[in-house]
Scaffold this active site. Sequence first.
Site, PDB file in Angstrom:
ATOM      1  N   CYS A  90     -12.398 -32.539 -12.945  1.00 19.15           N
ATOM      2  CA  CYS A  90     -13.541 -32.305 -13.844  1.00 19.15           C
ATOM      3  C   CYS A  90     -13.378 -31.242 -14.920  1.00 19.15           C
ATOM      4  O   CYS A  90     -13.844 -31.457 -16.040  1.00 19.15           O
ATOM      5  CB  CYS A  90     -14.774 -32.007 -13.005  1.00 19.15           C
ATOM      6  SG  CYS A  90     -15.263 -33.440 -12.048  1.00 19.15           S
ATOM      7  N   ARG A 109       0.189 -18.795  -6.738  1.00 15.72           N
ATOM      8  CA  ARG A 109      -1.179 -18.450  -6.329  1.00 15.72           C
ATOM      9  C   ARG A 109      -1.317 -16.995  -5.898  1.00 15.72           C
ATOM     10  O   ARG A 109      -2.406 -16.575  -5.492  1.00 15.72           O
ATOM     11  CB  ARG A 109      -1.613 -19.352  -5.156  1.00 15.72           C
ATOM     12  CG  ARG A 109      -1.699 -20.827  -5.505  1.00 15.72           C
ATOM     13  CD  ARG A 109      -2.896 -21.104  -6.379  1.00 15.72           C
ATOM     14  NE  ARG A 109      -2.988 -22.521  -6.715  1.00 15.72           N
ATOM     15  CZ  ARG A 109      -4.065 -23.056  -7.280  1.00 15.72           C
ATOM     16  NH1 ARG A 109      -5.109 -22.319  -7.578  1.00 15.72           N
ATOM     17  NH2 ARG A 109      -4.086 -24.324  -7.578  1.00 15.72           N
ATOM     18  N   ALA A 168     -17.480 -25.415 -18.078  1.00 15.47           N
ATOM     19  CA  ALA A 168     -16.727 -24.781 -19.161  1.00 15.47           C
ATOM     20  C   ALA A 168     -16.641 -23.264 -18.936  1.00 15.47           C
ATOM     21  O   ALA A 168     -15.587 -22.655 -19.120  1.00 15.47           O
ATOM     22  CB  ALA A 168     -17.390 -25.087 -20.509  1.00 15.47           C
ATOM     23  N   THR A 218     -12.060 -39.204 -18.652  1.00 15.00           N
ATOM     24  CA  THR A 218     -11.795 -39.101 -20.088  1.00 15.00           C
ATOM     25  C   THR A 218     -11.400 -40.480 -20.610  1.00 15.00           C
ATOM     26  O   THR A 218     -10.604 -41.193 -19.986  1.00 15.00           O
ATOM     27  CB  THR A 218     -10.653 -38.090 -20.339  1.00 15.00           C
ATOM     28  OG1 THR A 218     -11.058 -36.832 -19.790  1.00 15.00           O
ATOM     29  CG2 THR A 218     -10.375 -37.929 -21.820  1.00 15.00           C
TER      30      THR A 218
HETATM   31  P1  NAD Z   1     -14.788 -40.801  -7.759  1.00 15.99           P
HETATM   32  O1  NAD Z   1     -13.850 -41.502  -8.641  1.00 15.99           O
HETATM   33  O2  NAD Z   1     -14.285 -40.139  -6.520  1.00 15.99           O
HETATM   34  O3  NAD Z   1     -15.942 -41.818  -7.289  1.00 15.99           O
HETATM   35  C1  NAD Z   1     -16.615 -42.684  -8.144  1.00 15.99           C
HETATM   36  C2  NAD Z   1     -16.862 -43.990  -7.401  1.00 15.99           C
HETATM   37  O4  NAD Z   1     -17.702 -44.818  -8.210  1.00 15.99           O
HETATM   38  C3  NAD Z   1     -15.595 -44.797  -7.117  1.00 15.99           C
HETATM   39  O5  NAD Z   1     -15.470 -45.015  -5.717  1.00 15.99           O
HETATM   40  C4  NAD Z   1     -15.801 -46.119  -7.883  1.00 15.99           C
HETATM   41  O6  NAD Z   1     -15.279 -47.250  -7.213  1.00 15.99           O
HETATM   42  C5  NAD Z   1     -17.318 -46.172  -7.960  1.00 15.99           C
HETATM   43  N1  NAD Z   1     -17.829 -47.054  -9.014  1.00 15.99           N
HETATM   44  C6  NAD Z   1     -17.437 -47.130 -10.318  1.00 15.99           C
HETATM   45  N2  NAD Z   1     -18.179 -48.063 -10.956  1.00 15.99           N
HETATM   46  C7  NAD Z   1     -19.047 -48.586 -10.064  1.00 15.99           C
HETATM   47  C8  NAD Z   1     -20.070 -49.571 -10.127  1.00 15.99           C
HETATM   48  N3  NAD Z   1     -20.351 -50.215 -11.255  1.00 15.99           N
HETATM   49  N4  NAD Z   1     -20.773 -49.856  -9.003  1.00 15.99           N
HETATM   50  C9  NAD Z   1     -20.488 -49.199  -7.843  1.00 15.99           C
HETATM   51  N5  NAD Z   1     -19.542 -48.263  -7.715  1.00 15.99           N
HETATM   52  C10 NAD Z   1     -18.824 -47.937  -8.819  1.00 15.99           C
HETATM   53  O7  NAD Z   1     -15.553 -39.735  -8.661  1.00 15.99           O
HETATM   54  P2  NAD Z   1     -16.246 -38.382  -8.196  1.00 15.99           P
HETATM   55  O8  NAD Z   1     -15.227 -37.295  -8.097  1.00 15.99           O
HETATM   56  O9  NAD Z   1     -17.147 -38.644  -7.034  1.00 15.99           O
HETATM   57  O10 NAD Z   1     -17.121 -38.050  -9.484  1.00 15.99           O
HETATM   58  C11 NAD Z   1     -18.256 -38.814  -9.798  1.00 15.99           C
HETATM   59  C12 NAD Z   1     -19.030 -38.094 -10.878  1.00 15.99           C
HETATM   60  O11 NAD Z   1     -19.470 -36.829 -10.389  1.00 15.99           O
HETATM   61  C13 NAD Z   1     -18.216 -37.789 -12.144  1.00 15.99           C
HETATM   62  O12 NAD Z   1     -19.062 -37.902 -13.256  1.00 15.99           O
HETATM   63  C14 NAD Z   1     -17.806 -36.345 -11.953  1.00 15.99           C
HETATM   64  O13 NAD Z   1     -17.623 -35.679 -13.179  1.00 15.99           O
HETATM   65  C15 NAD Z   1     -19.009 -35.764 -11.244  1.00 15.99           C
HETATM   66  N6  NAD Z   1     -18.729 -34.597 -10.391  1.00 15.99           N
HETATM   67  C16 NAD Z   1     -17.627 -34.562  -9.585  1.00 15.99           C
HETATM   68  C17 NAD Z   1     -17.410 -33.471  -8.744  1.00 15.99           C
HETATM   69  C18 NAD Z   1     -16.210 -33.403  -7.822  1.00 15.99           C
HETATM   70  O14 NAD Z   1     -16.044 -32.384  -7.171  1.00 15.99           O
HETATM   71  N7  NAD Z   1     -15.383 -34.424  -7.715  1.00 15.99           N
HETATM   72  C19 NAD Z   1     -18.349 -32.437  -8.703  1.00 15.99           C
HETATM   73  C20 NAD Z   1     -19.473 -32.513  -9.527  1.00 15.99           C
HETATM   74  C21 NAD Z   1     -19.657 -33.599 -10.359  1.00 15.99           C
HETATM   75  C1  UGA Z   2     -15.561 -27.275  -9.975  1.00 17.42           C
HETATM   76  C2  UGA Z   2     -16.804 -26.364  -9.995  1.00 17.42           C
HETATM   77  O1  UGA Z   2     -16.530 -25.180  -9.249  1.00 17.42           O
HETATM   78  C3  UGA Z   2     -18.010 -27.077  -9.395  1.00 17.42           C
HETATM   79  O2  UGA Z   2     -19.170 -26.251  -9.525  1.00 17.42           O
HETATM   80  C4  UGA Z   2     -18.235 -28.408 -10.124  1.00 17.42           C
HETATM   81  O3  UGA Z   2     -19.300 -29.105  -9.526  1.00 17.42           O
HETATM   82  C5  UGA Z   2     -16.972 -29.242 -10.044  1.00 17.42           C
HETATM   83  O4  UGA Z   2     -15.869 -28.497 -10.624  1.00 17.42           O
HETATM   84  C6  UGA Z   2     -17.060 -30.533 -10.799  1.00 17.42           C
HETATM   85  O5  UGA Z   2     -17.884 -30.686 -11.675  1.00 17.42           O
HETATM   86  O6  UGA Z   2     -16.202 -31.349 -10.477  1.00 17.42           O
HETATM   87  P1  UGA Z   2     -13.768 -27.954  -8.161  1.00 17.42           P
HETATM   88  O7  UGA Z   2     -13.003 -28.440  -9.332  1.00 17.42           O
HETATM   89  O8  UGA Z   2     -13.947 -28.859  -7.012  1.00 17.42           O
HETATM   90  O9  UGA Z   2     -15.246 -27.513  -8.618  1.00 17.42           O
HETATM   91  O10 UGA Z   2     -13.081 -26.629  -7.593  1.00 17.42           O
HETATM   92  P2  UGA Z   2     -13.003 -25.100  -8.068  1.00 17.42           P
HETATM   93  O11 UGA Z   2     -13.089 -24.268  -6.855  1.00 17.42           O
HETATM   94  O12 UGA Z   2     -13.943 -24.776  -9.159  1.00 17.42           O
HETATM   95  O13 UGA Z   2     -11.504 -24.988  -8.599  1.00 17.42           O
HETATM   96  C7  UGA Z   2     -11.077 -25.649  -9.768  1.00 17.42           C
HETATM   97  C8  UGA Z   2      -9.652 -25.250 -10.073  1.00 17.42           C
HETATM   98  O14 UGA Z   2      -9.587 -23.890 -10.515  1.00 17.42           O
HETATM   99  C9  UGA Z   2      -8.711 -25.330  -8.873  1.00 17.42           C
HETATM  100  O15 UGA Z   2      -7.461 -25.819  -9.291  1.00 17.42           O
HETATM  101  C10 UGA Z   2      -8.595 -23.892  -8.411  1.00 17.42           C
HETATM  102  O16 UGA Z   2      -7.426 -23.617  -7.707  1.00 17.42           O
HETATM  103  C11 UGA Z   2      -8.633 -23.171  -9.753  1.00 17.42           C
HETATM  104  N1  UGA Z   2      -9.082 -21.761  -9.658  1.00 17.42           N
HETATM  105  C12 UGA Z   2     -10.318 -21.456  -9.205  1.00 17.42           C
HETATM  106  C13 UGA Z   2      -8.221 -20.748 -10.093  1.00 17.42           C
HETATM  107  O17 UGA Z   2      -7.080 -21.015 -10.515  1.00 17.42           O
HETATM  108  N2  UGA Z   2      -8.651 -19.450 -10.031  1.00 17.42           N
HETATM  109  C14 UGA Z   2      -9.890 -19.106  -9.584  1.00 17.42           C
HETATM  110  O18 UGA Z   2     -10.221 -17.898  -9.560  1.00 17.42           O
HETATM  111  C15 UGA Z   2     -10.743 -20.140  -9.164  1.00 17.42           C
END
Ligand code: NAD
Ligand code: UGA
Length: 457
Positions: A274, A431, A223, A93
Amino acid sequence: MNFKKNILCIGAGYVGGPTMAVIAYKCPQFRVTIADINPARIAEWNSDELPLYEPGLDEIIRATRGKNLFFTTDIQRGIRDNDIIFVSVNTPTKMFGAGAGMAADLQYWEKTARQILQYSESSKIVIEKSTLPVKTAQAMENILRNAHSFTFEVLSNPEFLAEGTAIKDMENPDRILIGSRETASGLKAREELVEIYANWIPREKIITSNIWSSELSKIVSNAFLAQRISSINAISALCEKTDADIIEVARAVGMDSRIGGKYLNSSVGFGGSCFKKDILNLVYLCRHYGLKEVADYWEGVVKINQYQQERFTLNMLTAMFNTLADKKICLFGVSFKANTSDTRESPAIFIAKKLLEEKAEIIITDPQALRNARADLAGMEGRVSFIDDPYKAAAGCHAIAVMTEWDLYRDLDYQKIYDTMIKPASLFDGRNIIDHRRCHNIGFNVYPIGKPALTHF
Ligand code: NAD
Ligand code: UGA
């Protein structure tokens, strides 16, 4: 060895690391490189101590690293040598300027686009894996259009994995979504990406769409998931006023096959990097397009989540005679969910800070996330301590608050724990994973979410 394809991922985080490791594991014929600007993170990926805990990840990294999976900080070379580039950088954000606190901060994304333009020496497919506002691909295309003698095709391939089950989700996803321009070159690039996933994923699970639908579907999926949690959490507040039981209500509601039973676990609130950021981004987009009512509707999901965390803290204060000053409170779990070391936006961190404001002393225990929690709560030493062993952590405390649904906390010897605590001893189950009746019989005052409290007063 000659590899069939050379794939680069920019961004070695929670998404880049696990997703690319699975591609390398499932496709030994491809060479996969993961590049990041953070040398410490890359060093950890190249060591025995990976930068994040994810079940099954260690084994996959051990099987692929140095064979067809490589971690590097050499982004320039990575871009030059690979024709397929996933971009998985962070999109947090935005905390400044226009849209502060709502819009996505696209600076890392845009810098990556410029790096790709600067270092490319041939045409490439560039794949958005980060979660991005709808229409971001257009900005990417506008930057990449400035190349002189070659072309770029931008695809959207959002990631749906959840932390804690990332490897399972990648190996056996509900669906893979690939969005592209519907031009001849767009459709050709789309097919090339389909072919990569088809190495282990059935074709019928690989769905394709126009690029804007793909970008938007990702944010909408998050969402909808978060909306279910806020819905059940809102009802948990009503249950506490009416002696209804949220677990019984969720079961009855969820057995309607049109509604379904998943994501109806009432909790202390959703966390993770996220859900909140993606919904706020959706809200911002709706406002941008003049859709005030739609924006307000989705913003409610985030507001209820905030309310649930504040409500939980306030319930603790009320139950403990309206003062927490100098009381010792043990938090069971600090990661935002079980089976991950990630503490980003964890309700436990928010609640720890609120309890510190009330001048309580906090003891945090967690099987994987203490390192991250230490960093999150840096500067608060003295009032916060971190202890691996839950029995030692709870000893001498006035209360325990269960923050994370780690299995470990279901099966502890609560009689042994109760015996070492200050009386009256309270147990706040954020929980609903503990045997409440049993703990009440042991002597605890038990405060679940969305159920009547069991007290001895
Ligand atoms: P993260 O912060 O763990 O990793 C991002 C990495 O990108 C960092 O290590 C950072 O150093 C690197 N980075 C930033 N700018 C860079 C550049 N210019 N060149 C090379 N490396 C660079 O983030 P994340 O949790 O892996 O999320 C990444 C994206 O995926 C986000 O848009 C997030 O919304 C999306 N996403 C995350 C999850 C999740 O479970 N964490 C799931 C689905 C989607
Ligand atoms: C979530 C989505 O499930 C993924 O599909 C998506 O890719 C990801 O976000 C992302 O874009 O980052 P994540 O946040 O890793 O994945 O984990 P979830 O299992 O979805 O849980 C999210 C939060 O909701 C946790 O804090 C969990 O404890 C809570 N939760 C989940 C509840 O409080 N109740 C539930 O019934 C389920």
